[in-house]
Design an enzyme around this catalytic site. Sequence first.
Site, PDB file in Angstrom:
ATOM      1  N   GLU A   1      90.187   4.582  52.761  1.00 59.85           N
ATOM      2  CA  GLU A   1      91.634   4.448  52.934  1.00 59.85           C
ATOM      3  C   GLU A   1      92.212   3.211  52.242  1.00 59.85           C
ATOM      4  O   GLU A   1      92.747   2.307  52.893  1.00 59.85           O
ATOM      5  CB  GLU A   1      91.987   4.423  54.419  1.00 59.85           C
ATOM      6  CG  GLU A   1      91.541   5.678  55.139  1.00 59.85           C
ATOM      7  CD  GLU A   1      92.047   5.759  56.572  1.00 59.85           C
ATOM      8  OE1 GLU A   1      92.879   4.918  56.952  1.00 59.85           O
ATOM      9  OE2 GLU A   1      91.617   6.668  57.290  1.00 59.85           O
TER      10      GLU A   1
ATOM     11  N   GLU B   1      87.721  12.744  55.962  1.00 55.72           N
ATOM     12  CA  GLU B   1      87.445  12.213  57.306  1.00 55.72           C
ATOM     13  C   GLU B   1      88.531  12.778  58.187  1.00 55.72           C
ATOM     14  O   GLU B   1      89.705  12.559  57.944  1.00 55.72           O
ATOM     15  CB  GLU B   1      87.535  10.685  57.289  1.00 55.72           C
ATOM     16  CG  GLU B   1      87.369  10.059  58.661  1.00 55.72           C
ATOM     17  CD  GLU B   1      87.699   8.563  58.649  1.00 55.72           C
ATOM     18  OE1 GLU B   1      87.279   7.851  57.719  1.00 55.72           O
ATOM     19  OE2 GLU B   1      88.390   8.119  59.576  1.00 55.72           O
TER      20      GLU B   1
END
Length: 527
Positions: free
Chosen positions: A212, A328
Amino acid sequence: MKEKTDEEGAALVITFKVCVVFHLLGPVGLDLDLDLDLDLDLDLSTVVRRVDPRFLSVTIDASLASQERFMLLLRSQRIRTLTKALSPAFLRFGGTRQDFMVFSPQSSQQPDSTSGYPRELRPGRPPVELSWWLEQKLKEDWIQHQLLSVCFSELTVDELNSFSSCSGLDLIFGLNALLRNTDNSWNSSNARSLLQYCESKQYKMSWELGNEPNSYEKKAGIRVDGYQLGLDFSHLRKILSESKLYRDAGLYGPDVGQPHSHRVDLLKSGQSSALCSDSHSCYYVNGRDTSLDDFLDPEVLDTLAVKTNEVLEKVEQESPGKAVWLGETSSAYGGGALGLSDTFVSGFMWLDKLGLGARLGLEVVMRQVLLGSGSYHLIDDNLDPLPDYWLSLLYKKLVGPEVLNVSDSGRNKRVRLYLHCANRKSYARGAVVLLWMNLGRKLARISLPDLIANSTVDTFVLQSDQLGEEGLESRSVQLNGVLLKMVDDKTLPDLSGARLPAAGHVKLPAYSLGFFVFLEARASACS
Ligand SMILES: *[C@@H]1O[C@H](CO)[C@@H](O)[C@H](O)[C@H]1NC(C)=O
Ligand SMILES: *[C@@H]1O[C@H](CO)[C@@H](O)[C@H](O)[C@H]1NC(C)=O
Ligand SMILES: *[C@@H]1O[C@H](CO)[C@@H](O)[C@H](O)[C@H]1NC(C)=O
């Protein structure tokens, strides 16, 4: 009934009826007794998407290694039995912690880390009052400790590799992308040392860089734009290309969390040829303030389509043809919602994500997490499989990679349906599997179209072990009325369905989900 014909003249598109009877009083609305007739279109001749055979994949959060001894849990016979049954799949090791993990081989470990402290603080000394400067130093170290440098040694890498190869999973290791040089470029020296070690052990694995990156500014006060990230990926690709073992290894990322418009530039890093694939995390709700109703709310489930289409469009613009993964994902972020993410009700979000994700064009969906970390795990802290584990296992056994088109023109929100070819390891050519869920509190009945109405059906109905709404928060699940549990640490229960003769319709009990395999569908798309 509508019909469309191909060159051979066979009927291709069939409209059929679903009769759904609902009684809904939930906050989602429709507090009416409704008899619903649904028209469904079902196409058995066209593969609309094809997903990776490892479509359903799992993650282990890097936080498991922050206390390295926990990695030894991966040696558990029970965990290995459960995991092996999910093969083929990817095993991604990563997550927020990944960008704070530094490879620190035991062979070159630093001396005792308390050595920078006064003698009073070493073991065996009586407690002393904290001087201001020591308090200051501890606070600084504490912040460092939380944010930076969780050291892991060869042990973590060894355990991960032994675990993934024994379980038949393909390991993806998430590298720390927050190690930056003063010019903000990625400092690869730690990754190099890790790669060298892995190569010396001949570990077969692939790689990911950064978790991220769009939240680096928040997490670490570092901003990395898409252009820089592209350079970093190229840099890593170059390092890999110099390695005999990893020359052709997969390199995945950037793993972009919910892609807000101002950071879609990160997806542009895909312009770099370093990328094999883009992945993005996706959660539906915040684990801290979600409720049971969210887990059954079709509008919440539909948000996946909005987010995924946004990413697919961007990737199509920036790097057409590139595979998109959900790198994810789970029900609720912030570690999941205790009592929901780990119970039967979570299955609705999970199965819908698998069905919808494949339908939209995702190639792989990685479930956060296989074990450890939060309440969204498939295997709980007692190492017992939770309802989502059993659902995943059935999915693996029954669902093939070819996605077919099924839709209900009635747009009934409480019944959700997806169609795939049945898994060829379990069923003969031509068989199809309907993935379904009934989010409502009343039974629903689907009348089958002629083409599959005469087919034998293997039914797999998953329900809570308790009836009604209370049962939704149970940590146990039944398959066709039988509680699912391991026989022993090496043996999983028999998962065969109930074989029913052709009956022209199938029933979806209230608050249930599962699979119907039509053995004699003779779908041309599945032969
Ligand atoms: C990269 O990090 C290593 C280890 O911390 C350090 O020794 C090296 O000087 C750094 N490289 C650059 C170019 O800053
Ligand atoms: C799937 O079926 C729906 C409804 O019949 C139709 O509108 C849609 O175009 C179909 N999609 C594909 C990819 O065939
Ligand atoms: C299904 O079975 C019915 C009754 O046995 C028969 O009339 C019909 O032709 C069959 N349909 C197909 C598609 O085989």
